[in-house]
Design a protein around this motif. Structure first.
Motif, PDB file in Angstrom:
ATOM      1  N   UNK A 233       0.800  -1.224   0.000  1.00 51.41           N
ATOM      2  CA  UNK A 233       0.000   0.000   0.000  1.00 51.41           C
ATOM      3  C   UNK A 233       0.836   1.279   0.000  1.00 51.41           C
ATOM      4  N   UNK A 234       2.154   1.145   0.044  1.00 49.50           N
ATOM      5  CA  UNK A 234       3.022   2.326   0.037  1.00 49.50           C
ATOM      6  C   UNK A 234       3.607   2.503  -1.362  1.00 49.50           C
ATOM      7  N   UNK A 235       2.865   3.166  -2.214  1.00 42.96           N
ATOM      8  CA  UNK A 235       3.285   3.308  -3.602  1.00 42.96           C
ATOM      9  C   UNK A 235       4.395   4.315  -3.815  1.00 42.96           C
ATOM     10  N   UNK A 236       4.488   5.311  -2.944  1.00 42.04           N
ATOM     11  CA  UNK A 236       5.499   6.354  -3.105  1.00 42.04           C
ATOM     12  C   UNK A 236       6.817   5.890  -2.495  1.00 42.04           C
TER      13      UNK A 236
ATOM     14  N   UNK B  97       7.938   4.503   1.448  1.00 42.28           N
ATOM     15  CA  UNK B  97       8.431   3.145   1.720  1.00 42.28           C
ATOM     16  C   UNK B  97       9.793   3.201   2.394  1.00 42.28           C
ATOM     17  N   UNK B  98      10.642   4.073   1.886  1.00 41.87           N
ATOM     18  CA  UNK B  98      11.999   4.191   2.426  1.00 41.87           C
ATOM     19  C   UNK B  98      11.957   4.567   3.907  1.00 41.87           C
ATOM     20  N   UNK B  99      11.134   5.553   4.252  1.00 38.59           N
ATOM     21  CA  UNK B  99      11.037   5.999   5.647  1.00 38.59           C
ATOM     22  C   UNK B  99      10.460   4.900   6.532  1.00 38.59           C
ATOM     23  N   UNK B 100       9.461   4.187   6.015  1.00 37.07           N
ATOM     24  CA  UNK B 100       8.865   3.086   6.779  1.00 37.07           C
ATOM     25  C   UNK B 100       9.901   1.998   7.047  1.00 37.07           C
ATOM     26  N   UNK B 101      10.657   1.627   6.019  1.00 34.88           N
ATOM     27  CA  UNK B 101      11.673   0.589   6.179  1.00 34.88           C
ATOM     28  C   UNK B 101      12.764   1.034   7.153  1.00 34.88           C
ATOM     29  N   UNK B 102      13.214   2.259   7.000  1.00 38.70           N
ATOM     30  CA  UNK B 102      14.323   2.750   7.813  1.00 38.70           C
ATOM     31  C   UNK B 102      13.935   2.937   9.271  1.00 38.70           C
ATOM     32  N   UNK B 103      12.723   3.444   9.510  1.00 40.66           N
ATOM     33  CA  UNK B 103      12.332   3.805  10.873  1.00 40.66           C
ATOM     34  C   UNK B 103      11.604   2.688  11.622  1.00 40.66           C
TER      35      UNK B 103
ATOM     36  N   UNK C  61       9.287  -2.500  -4.456  1.00 42.90           N
ATOM     37  CA  UNK C  61       8.466  -1.491  -5.131  1.00 42.90           C
ATOM     38  C   UNK C  61       7.216  -2.182  -5.682  1.00 42.90           C
ATOM     39  N   UNK C  62       6.012  -1.755  -5.285  1.00 46.69           N
ATOM     40  CA  UNK C  62       4.788  -2.400  -5.785  1.00 46.69           C
ATOM     41  C   UNK C  62       4.635  -2.305  -7.299  1.00 46.69           C
ATOM     42  N   UNK C  63       5.290  -1.317  -7.903  1.00 42.90           N
ATOM     43  CA  UNK C  63       5.247  -1.150  -9.354  1.00 42.90           C
ATOM     44  C   UNK C  63       6.307  -2.051  -9.984  1.00 42.90           C
ATOM     45  N   UNK C  64       5.864  -3.105 -10.648  1.00 44.06           N
ATOM     46  CA  UNK C  64       6.785  -4.077 -11.227  1.00 44.06           C
ATOM     47  C   UNK C  64       7.774  -3.433 -12.191  1.00 44.06           C
TER      48      UNK C  64
END
Length: 389
Positions: free
Chosen positions: A336-339, A343-349, A368-371
């Motif tokens: 659900x995190x397309x941007x 995603x980067x902030x979610x993964x890092x934090x 990345x949800x976009x193949x």
């Protein structure tokens, strides 16, 4: 739990940190049984009652004699112990007495009749025949691959009633004839072989086992992560270069071979669900929580579906929550995190340990949800080589 030893010598000099691995590596002497569990050791035969170990809280793993060997047509292959079992059948460790260089092998035993729930002669649908053909898929794929980071295929055979033996080519011809006959028939009378055996190189443990224990390693660092990531990426890139999609990448299908000189070598394995990489492939297969967004939605997919799965596997190695890590929840969140920045902030934090922050950027490109924007296995190899630690 400490890392496995890097050399066989570590197991001999008594200074090694991993007695479980050493006990399995060195086996047991004549007149002894291997006693597995939390404190593995070899015990004298005199301490064994009718094949049941007296070791407290352990399971006895002893060499099987010929009468208990699951295969009947190869006397040179001695069954040593059962390594594991699943819906497909069982995997055994065996000693190949014809190979003086690498005698220890793994043998996957696929119980055809149990899987198809059939008797010696029954009426089968084309679906049954199709499944039987699918069992051969791993053999076909593995036999065409040769890479240090893919589990090595050695041979295969099938056994029917009595002592009849079919080699790979006879087995393939048999299945081809079934498929040909099934094209114009709704039911078939056929007698399948009782078992199919796939002989492969023996690996010591899986990434799943490693993940369950590596959090206890005090010195587990970026160097270890880099070695594992690069080995796996190399193996997957090779599989993709040969025109296959793995479709079932998860920790349980990634194996570690402990080499006496090179140390731990990670390998891709279990290619039973692999398929040719066409323009677009359809079908939801593999383990649900590792499936890519496009596969979950029923869209066509390519090798990029493997890259999503690999990103989740990489996350498991550097995540914060130890054995409490929930792959399904993290995967859903990433869907659900397309941007990319979000995603980067979610993964890092929220996901990756601070000491492993250097891997967030490359993992973000994998999940990345976009193949179309997800990196390929070739690009991943390049990206990993550019990370310094």
């Amino acid at each position: 739990m400490p890392l496995p030893p890097k050399t066989v010598a570590d197991c001999i000099d008594g200074s090694d940190e991993n007695p479980k691995f050493c006990s399995r590596l060195n086996r047991c002497g004549e007149g002894e049984f291997y006693c597995g569990g939390n404190e593995p050791r070899c015990i004298p035969v005199t301490e064994v009652n009718n094949g049941v170990s007296d070791c407290e809280n352990t399971d006895l793993k002893s060499p099987l004699n010929d009468t208990h060997s699951p295969w009947k047509t190869d006397d040179s292959l001695k069954c040593f112990q059962l390594l594991g079992s699943g819906s497909f059948g069982k995997v055994y460790e065996a000693i190949d007495q014809t190979d003086v260089v690498n005698p220890n092998v793994a043998v996957k035993c696929v119980d055809i009749r149990k899987t198809l729930r059939c008797s010696a002669a029954s009426n089968f649908s084309t679906r049954d025949v199709g499944y039987f053909a699918a069992v051969l898929n791993e053999i076909v794929v593995l036999s065409g691959l040769s890479n240090d980071h893919v589990v090595r295929y050695i041979s295969c055979w099938a056994e029917a009633e009595g002592t009849e033996k079919l080699d790979r080519f006879q087995l393939q011809a048999y299945v081809d004839s079934l498929l040909l006959n099934s094209a114009s028939s709704t039911g078939l009378m056929w007698v399948p072989p009782s078992n199919i055996y796939i002989k492969m190189e023996l690996c010591q443990f899986t990434l799943k086992y490693f993940l369950e224990n590596h959090q206890l390693i005090p010195n587990f660092a970026n160097g270890h992560v880099a070695a594992i990531f690069k080995d796996i990426a190399t193996g997957l890139s090779y599989i993709h270069s040969k025109g296959f999609i793995h479709r079932d990448i998860k920790p349980g299908n990634i194996f570690c071979k402990v080499h006496p000189i090179c140390g731990c070598i990670w390998k891709m394995g279990d290619l039973g669900l692999a398929t040719r990489d066409l323009d677009k492939t359809f079908g939801q297969v593999g383990t649900d929580c590792y499936r890519s967004p496009e596969m979950k939605r029923g869209f066509g997919y390519t090798t990029k579906a493997d890259m999503w799965s690999l990103g989740l596997v990489f996350l498991e190695l550097v995540q914060q929550d130890g054995n409490g890590f929930n792959v399904a929840q993290v995967s859903e969140k990433l869907h659900n995190l397309g941007i990319s920045r979000h995603r980067y902030l979610y993964l890092k934090e929220a996901v990756v340990q601070e000491r492993f922050a250097i891997w967030v950027k490359v993992i973000n490109k994998l999940v990345n949800p976009d193949e179309m924007k997800r990196i390929s296995s070739t690009e991943l190899e390049v990206a990993l080589n550019r990370i310094y630690y």
